[in-house]
Scaffold this motif. Structure first.
Motif, mmCIF file in Angstrom:
data_model
loop_
_atom_site.group_PDB
_atom_site.id
_atom_site.type_symbol
_atom_site.label_atom_id
_atom_site.label_comp_id
_atom_site.label_asym_id
_atom_site.label_seq_id
_atom_site.Cartn_x
_atom_site.Cartn_y
_atom_site.Cartn_z
ATOM 1 N N ARG A 90 0.806 -1.220 0.000
ATOM 2 C CA ARG A 90 0.000 0.000 0.000
ATOM 3 C C ARG A 90 0.837 1.267 0.000
ATOM 4 N N ASN A 91 2.060 1.178 0.467
ATOM 5 C CA ASN A 91 2.943 2.335 0.514
ATOM 6 C C ASN A 91 3.634 2.469 -0.840
ATOM 7 N N CYS A 92 3.436 3.595 -1.513
ATOM 8 C CA CYS A 92 4.022 3.801 -2.846
ATOM 9 C C CYS A 92 5.543 3.801 -2.802
ATOM 10 N N PHE A 93 6.124 4.327 -1.727
ATOM 11 C CA PHE A 93 7.579 4.314 -1.596
ATOM 12 C C PHE A 93 8.089 2.883 -1.488
ATOM 13 N N ALA A 94 7.439 2.075 -0.680
ATOM 14 C CA ALA A 94 7.837 0.670 -0.542
ATOM 15 C C ALA A 94 7.691 -0.062 -1.868
ATOM 16 N N LEU A 95 6.634 0.234 -2.595
ATOM 17 C CA LEU A 95 6.434 -0.387 -3.903
ATOM 18 C C LEU A 95 7.575 -0.022 -4.847
ATOM 19 N N THR A 96 7.986 1.224 -4.834
ATOM 20 C CA THR A 96 9.092 1.663 -5.686
ATOM 21 C C THR A 96 10.385 0.959 -5.317
ATOM 22 N N VAL A 97 10.656 0.846 -4.025
ATOM 23 C CA VAL A 97 11.883 0.198 -3.558
ATOM 24 C C VAL A 97 11.891 -1.279 -3.950
ATOM 25 N N VAL A 98 10.786 -1.967 -3.733
ATOM 26 C CA VAL A 98 10.711 -3.395 -4.051
ATOM 27 C C VAL A 98 10.805 -3.613 -5.555
ATOM 28 N N ALA A 99 10.103 -2.805 -6.340
ATOM 29 C CA ALA A 99 10.141 -2.959 -7.799
ATOM 30 C C ALA A 99 11.545 -2.695 -8.339
ATOM 31 N N ALA A 100 12.218 -1.693 -7.801
ATOM 32 C CA ALA A 100 13.583 -1.400 -8.254
ATOM 33 C C ALA A 100 14.535 -2.528 -7.882
#
Length: 102
Positions: free
Chosen positions: A14-24
């Protein structure tokens, strides 16, 4: 990038920052030779990483280090307001007519 895949990812993280970190991180892992967790034809590594996140192929242990729970967020100190020497907080500097910004 399919926007619907991003919406599905937000259900997992749900956290967009966490999503960005995991996707990267997952994109880098795939680029360096990590085996894909899904068998989907795709031309882009980032799309595959997002599809893997949306499909929920990661364990909670793999995702937890990237998430900040609400209690931890409440315990973070508020940002400090720094004051520059010789200036009041919120003051703006006057621009003299001799300066040219063109």
């Amino acid at each position: 990038m399919d926007p619907f895949v991003v919406f599905d990812c937000e259900k997992v993280l749900r956290n967009c920052f966490a999503l960005t970190v995991v996707a990267a991180a997952r994109s880098r892992a795939l680029k360096t030779g990590s085996a894909p967790r899904l068998k989907r034809p795709t031309t882009d590594i980032v799309d595959l990483a997002l599809q893997e996140i949306a499909a929920g192929v990661f364990t909670r242990d793999e995702l937890d280090p990237c998430q900040l729970d609400r209690d931890a967020a409440r315990s973070l100190p508020s940002p400090a307001r720094h004051q520059l020497p010789g200036r009041a907080v919120g003051a703006t500097a006057a621009v003299s007519g001799s300066q040219n910004f063109h």
